[in-house]
Design a protein around this motif. Structure first.
Motif, short mmCIF file in Angstrom:
data_model
loop_
_atom_site.label_atom_id
_atom_site.label_comp_id
_atom_site.label_asym_id
_atom_site.label_seq_id
_atom_site.Cartn_x
_atom_site.Cartn_y
_atom_site.Cartn_z
N UNK A 29 0.85 -1.20 0.00
CA UNK A 29 0.00 0.00 0.00
C UNK A 29 0.89 1.25 0.00
N UNK A 30 0.62 2.16 -0.93
CA UNK A 30 1.32 3.44 -0.94
C UNK A 30 0.29 4.57 -0.99
N UNK A 33 2.97 8.89 -2.10
CA UNK A 33 4.31 8.39 -2.41
C UNK A 33 5.04 7.84 -1.18
N UNK A 34 4.30 7.64 -0.09
CA UNK A 34 4.86 6.98 1.09
C UNK A 34 4.56 5.49 1.01
N UNK A 35 5.50 4.67 1.45
CA UNK A 35 5.40 3.22 1.36
C UNK A 35 5.13 2.66 2.75
N UNK A 36 4.11 1.81 2.88
CA UNK A 36 3.71 1.32 4.19
C UNK A 36 4.04 -0.16 4.38
N UNK A 37 4.53 -0.47 5.56
CA UNK A 37 4.78 -1.85 6.00
C UNK A 37 5.81 -2.58 5.14
N UNK A 225 -5.26 -3.35 0.53
CA UNK A 225 -5.79 -2.09 0.01
C UNK A 225 -7.17 -1.73 0.55
N UNK A 226 -7.95 -2.71 1.03
CA UNK A 226 -9.29 -2.39 1.49
C UNK A 226 -10.02 -3.59 2.07
N UNK A 227 -11.30 -3.37 2.40
CA UNK A 227 -12.16 -4.40 2.96
C UNK A 227 -13.32 -4.64 2.01
#
Length: 252
Positions: A29-30, A33-37, A225-227
């Motif tokens: 997930x970004x 432009x930040x990258x998560x986990x 990305x989602x539920x």
């Protein structure tokens, strides 16, 4: 936005990305432009590539953050919505990243489209990360339920119990409690678990007979990305209030 990929240090058009050999993957997930986990994704990737290919990526979480951020910048990716980026480690040892289509909103949210679930008997996944094989199996299972009016396959084992995927854990809400068939240390599961904790709800890990879904209140599936909320199972209509509550507490 340009459709770009990164292959062992080269930025190319996505059409040049070779996908003919087996691979292990993680969807990241970004946002802005930040990258998560990234670090957690690398841990899962290393475990599965070690099991299947006998080697592990040398890339670190900081390497992943640097590469993905640069790729998003070069592609002029929008800042106003979340964008999935797929990290693949190929059987040849090649490491690649691919930018996928932007989502409709920011962060993890409950998708507007609700899905009809239909049972299919399968074996539980044996690896934490998605692979070229598991992607094909998921697609085949989902395609097979279309003829029965379904949108998504709900996997069950030979004993008739619900199967959860490490990259797509499933949760059932019944009588004030959330239940899931298995616990994983994947990003998808841990993020859902943290959101459930923030909602001050109880989570129980135990077998869930598929036939019990005809009596529960809600069923939903969480990905990076989602539920996605299940609208009905076996003609039993389901709600989505708890799924929305969990989505509202998902943090990046």
């Amino acid at each position: 936005m340009k459709c770009l990929a990164w292959i062992d240090g080269r930025v190319v058009e996505v059409s040049e990305l070779p996908l003919g050999e087996p691979f292990v993957m993680q969807r990241i997930h970004t946002l802005n432009h930040a990258v998560y986990d990234a670090y957690a994704h690398v841990v899962v990737m290393r475990e599965t590539t070690g099991e299947l290919f006998g080697f592990q990526t040398l890339a670190t979480g900081s390497d992943v953050e640097r590469i993905v951020t640069k790729l998003l910048d070069i592609a002029n990716a929008p800042l106003c919505c979340s964008i999935p980026v797929v990290m693949r480690h190929h059987a040849s040892g090649m490491l690649s990243f691919e930018i996928e289509e932007p989502m409709f909103g920011e962060g993890v949210y409950l998708r507007a489209k609700r899905l009809v679930g239909v049972a299919v008997e399968r074996h539980a996944p044996t690896h934490l990360a998605q692979t070229s094989e598991s992607i094909a199996m998921d697609a085949m299972a989902d395609r097979s339920v279309l003829q029965y009016g379904g949108d998504v396959a709900l996997w069950v084992d030979s004993a008739g119990n619900l199967i959860s995927h490490p990259w797509r854990p499933i949760f059932v809400y019944h009588k004030g409690c959330l239940i899931t068939p298995a616990e994983f240390y994947t990003v998808e599961y841990r993020n859902a678990q943290a959101a459930i904790d923030r909602a001050n709800m109880r989570l129980v890990v135990r077998d869930i007979p598929f036939k019990a879904l005809a009596r529960v209140d809600e069923v939903f599936i969480v990905d990076v990305m989602g539920i996605s909320s299940i609208s009905s199972v076996q003609r039993h209509r389901l709600m989505s209030a708890i799924a929305q509550r969990i989505a509202d507490r998902m943090e990046l």
